[in-house]
Design a protein around this motif. Structure first.
Motif: not given
Length: 67
Positions: A51-63
């Protein structure tokens, strides 16, 4: 919201949804709860979270948790 907070929020929603469905529809929904819990546990040790990988690909700022 960063990736870390979204992962926790989505996992929490999935767990609440599956527990509710297990009470209203079928006890077998608890298998989904176990899947989410096991995925969270392995992500804590390995740092691998789909899920974190998908969110990163969608452009969400990493934590900080999922680099």
């Amino acid at each position: 919201m960063n990736v870390d907070r979204l992962v926790f929020a989505i996992a929490g929603c999935f767990i609440l949804l599956s527990v509710t469905l297990s009470q209203l529809h079928s006890i077998y929904w608890l298998g989904f709860t176990a899947f989410v819990g096991l995925n969270m546990l392995q992500a804590a040790f390995t740092g691998f979270c789909p899920l974190a990988m998908m969110l990163k690909k969608l452009g969400v700022q990493p934590g900080n948790a999922f680099h």
